[in-house]
Design an enzyme around this catalytic site. Structure first.
Site, PDB file in Angstrom:
ATOM      1  N   PRO A   2      41.971  56.990  55.599  1.00  0.00           N
ATOM      2  CA  PRO A   2      41.096  56.220  54.703  1.00  0.00           C
ATOM      3  C   PRO A   2      39.630  56.428  55.080  1.00  0.00           C
ATOM      4  O   PRO A   2      39.252  56.309  56.242  1.00  0.00           O
ATOM      5  CB  PRO A   2      41.540  54.779  54.952  1.00  0.00           C
ATOM      6  CG  PRO A   2      42.938  54.887  55.430  1.00  0.00           C
ATOM      7  CD  PRO A   2      42.993  56.153  56.229  1.00  0.00           C
ATOM      8  N   GLU A   3      38.812  56.782  54.091  1.00  0.00           N
ATOM      9  CA  GLU A   3      37.394  57.003  54.333  1.00  0.00           C
ATOM     10  C   GLU A   3      36.607  55.809  53.793  1.00  0.00           C
ATOM     11  O   GLU A   3      37.185  54.798  53.384  1.00  0.00           O
ATOM     12  CB  GLU A   3      36.965  58.320  53.699  1.00  0.00           C
ATOM     13  CG  GLU A   3      37.701  59.516  54.321  1.00  0.00           C
ATOM     14  CD  GLU A   3      37.183  60.849  53.837  1.00  0.00           C
ATOM     15  OE1 GLU A   3      36.089  60.912  53.245  1.00  0.00           O
ATOM     16  OE2 GLU A   3      37.876  61.863  54.041  1.00  0.00           O
ATOM     17  N   HIS A  91      56.781  48.645  59.843  1.00  0.00           N
ATOM     18  CA  HIS A  91      55.483  48.996  60.425  1.00  0.00           C
ATOM     19  C   HIS A  91      54.435  47.895  60.247  1.00  0.00           C
ATOM     20  O   HIS A  91      53.242  48.165  60.369  1.00  0.00           O
ATOM     21  CB  HIS A  91      54.981  50.307  59.825  1.00  0.00           C
ATOM     22  CG  HIS A  91      55.926  51.451  60.033  1.00  0.00           C
ATOM     23  ND1 HIS A  91      56.234  51.945  61.279  1.00  0.00           N
ATOM     24  CD2 HIS A  91      56.651  52.184  59.144  1.00  0.00           C
ATOM     25  CE1 HIS A  91      57.096  52.937  61.161  1.00  0.00           C
ATOM     26  NE2 HIS A  91      57.362  53.106  59.882  1.00  0.00           N
ATOM     27  N   ARG A 110      51.591  54.951  61.662  1.00  0.00           N
ATOM     28  CA  ARG A 110      51.284  55.882  62.749  1.00  0.00           C
ATOM     29  C   ARG A 110      50.620  55.219  63.951  1.00  0.00           C
ATOM     30  O   ARG A 110      50.414  55.867  64.970  1.00  0.00           O
ATOM     31  CB  ARG A 110      50.386  57.008  62.217  1.00  0.00           C
ATOM     32  CG  ARG A 110      51.011  57.768  61.059  1.00  0.00           C
ATOM     33  CD  ARG A 110      50.141  58.925  60.620  1.00  0.00           C
ATOM     34  NE  ARG A 110      50.603  59.475  59.358  1.00  0.00           N
ATOM     35  CZ  ARG A 110      50.045  60.513  58.741  1.00  0.00           C
ATOM     36  NH1 ARG A 110      49.000  61.111  59.289  1.00  0.00           N
ATOM     37  NH2 ARG A 110      50.513  60.943  57.597  1.00  0.00           N
ATOM     38  N   ARG A 152      19.348  72.012  64.914  1.00  0.00           N
ATOM     39  CA  ARG A 152      20.816  71.964  64.945  1.00  0.00           C
ATOM     40  C   ARG A 152      21.407  73.277  64.412  1.00  0.00           C
ATOM     41  O   ARG A 152      21.071  73.722  63.319  1.00  0.00           O
ATOM     42  CB  ARG A 152      21.334  70.802  64.091  1.00  0.00           C
ATOM     43  CG  ARG A 152      20.863  69.416  64.516  1.00  0.00           C
ATOM     44  CD  ARG A 152      21.700  68.872  65.657  1.00  0.00           C
ATOM     45  NE  ARG A 152      21.418  67.467  65.864  1.00  0.00           N
ATOM     46  CZ  ARG A 152      22.242  66.478  65.545  1.00  0.00           C
ATOM     47  NH1 ARG A 152      23.416  66.739  65.016  1.00  0.00           N
ATOM     48  NH2 ARG A 152      21.905  65.214  65.771  1.00  0.00           N
TER      49      ARG A 152
END
Length: 271
Positions: A2-3, A91, A110, A152
């Site tokens: 999930p972002e 879960h 997980r 960078r």
């Protein structure tokens, strides 16, 4: 994983049910998450009212009078508000039992998610202290990216996914924003001029706002708080579309590994 849009969607789903409620107790069926949940958290939260619910990067914060609960969904975590007597599934690891007979339930197949207690000042917690600006905030713009990118050599995609630079620009949305900005994901961050960074910052804001409006992107495990899927996947222009035509020019979308993550781009539109 999930972002930011998925976490923001979860926030908007659970917040109305939590604000003003009192936490009766924390019920932990499994404490072995990404970091073990210490038993001291149980006493820290018990009896406290939830004054506000917010998001910082990909973390959800439940603000209590004496601190905050910090939640991270990991790769497969999800939150539901449901009657506390609902039998837990395999879960369903953590319940925050509320004073109205419901609970906030963390499901995490997980076990890469986490739950933490943060004493004041909450923003000084190690998980939050070094984070960059929120991408949808006024403090994030092209000048910010340009300033931090000088010198960078890392690919620009890796650069914008660095949470010290800006938070919440995960793999899916980095690929999509770079495509909309016309920037090749492997171009060194320090070799991009200010006008292009201004375009990239605007694209990041546009992509994330659109994803939030659609409830996120359902890839593998993510669903919204009410169990319905996110629909931004229908609007993806390059992510997961290797070999398919670019919506802008028709050139086949390519895929390559950048920073151990799958990256998708158009070789003609992105330079």
């Amino acid at each position: 994983m999930p972002e930011l849009p998925e976490v923001e969607t979860s926030l908007r789903g659970i917040a109305p049910h939590l604000r003003g409620r009192r936490i009766v107790r924390l019920l932990a069926r499994e404490r072995r998450l990404r970091w073990p949940v210490p038993e001291s958290v149980d006493a820290a939260v018990a009896g406290q009212p939830i004054e506000a619910v917010s998001r910082r990067a990909k973390y959800l914060l439940l603000h209590l009078p004496r601190g905050a609960v910090i939640l991270h969904l990991g790769m497969s975590g999800s939150l539901r508000v449901l009657p506390a007597a609902t039998p837990p599934a395999l879960h369903d690891h953590i319940d925050l039992v509320l004073d109205d007979g419901r609970c906030l339930r963390l499901r995490d197949p997980r076990r890469f998610g986490s739950l933490h207690w943060a004493a004041p000042p909450v923003e000084a917690h190690p998980l939050l202290a070094q984070l960059g600006p929120e991408p949808l905030s006024p403090g994030f713009d092209g000048a910010h990216l340009y300033r931090l990118s000088r010198g960078r050599r890392a690919p620009v995609k890796t650069f914008i996914m660095d949470s010290h630079v800006v938070v919440g620009v995960g793999n899916i949305y980095a690929s999509e924003a770079l495509h909309r900005a016309g920037i090749h994901p492997h171009r060194p961050a320090g070799r991009i001029a200010l006008p292009r960074y201004e375009r990239l910052a605007a694209s990041i804001k546009t992509v994330l706002a659109a994803a939030i409006a659609e409830g996120g992107t359902s890839l593998r495990d993510f669903v919204q708080e009410d169990g319905s899927p996110g629909y931004f996947a229908r609007a993806l222009q390059v992510y997961g579309r290797a070999g398919l035509p670019c919506p802008g020019c028709g050139e086949p979308v390519r895929q390559r590994r950048i920073g151990q993550r799958s990256s998708f781009y158009c070789p003609r539109c992105q330079r």
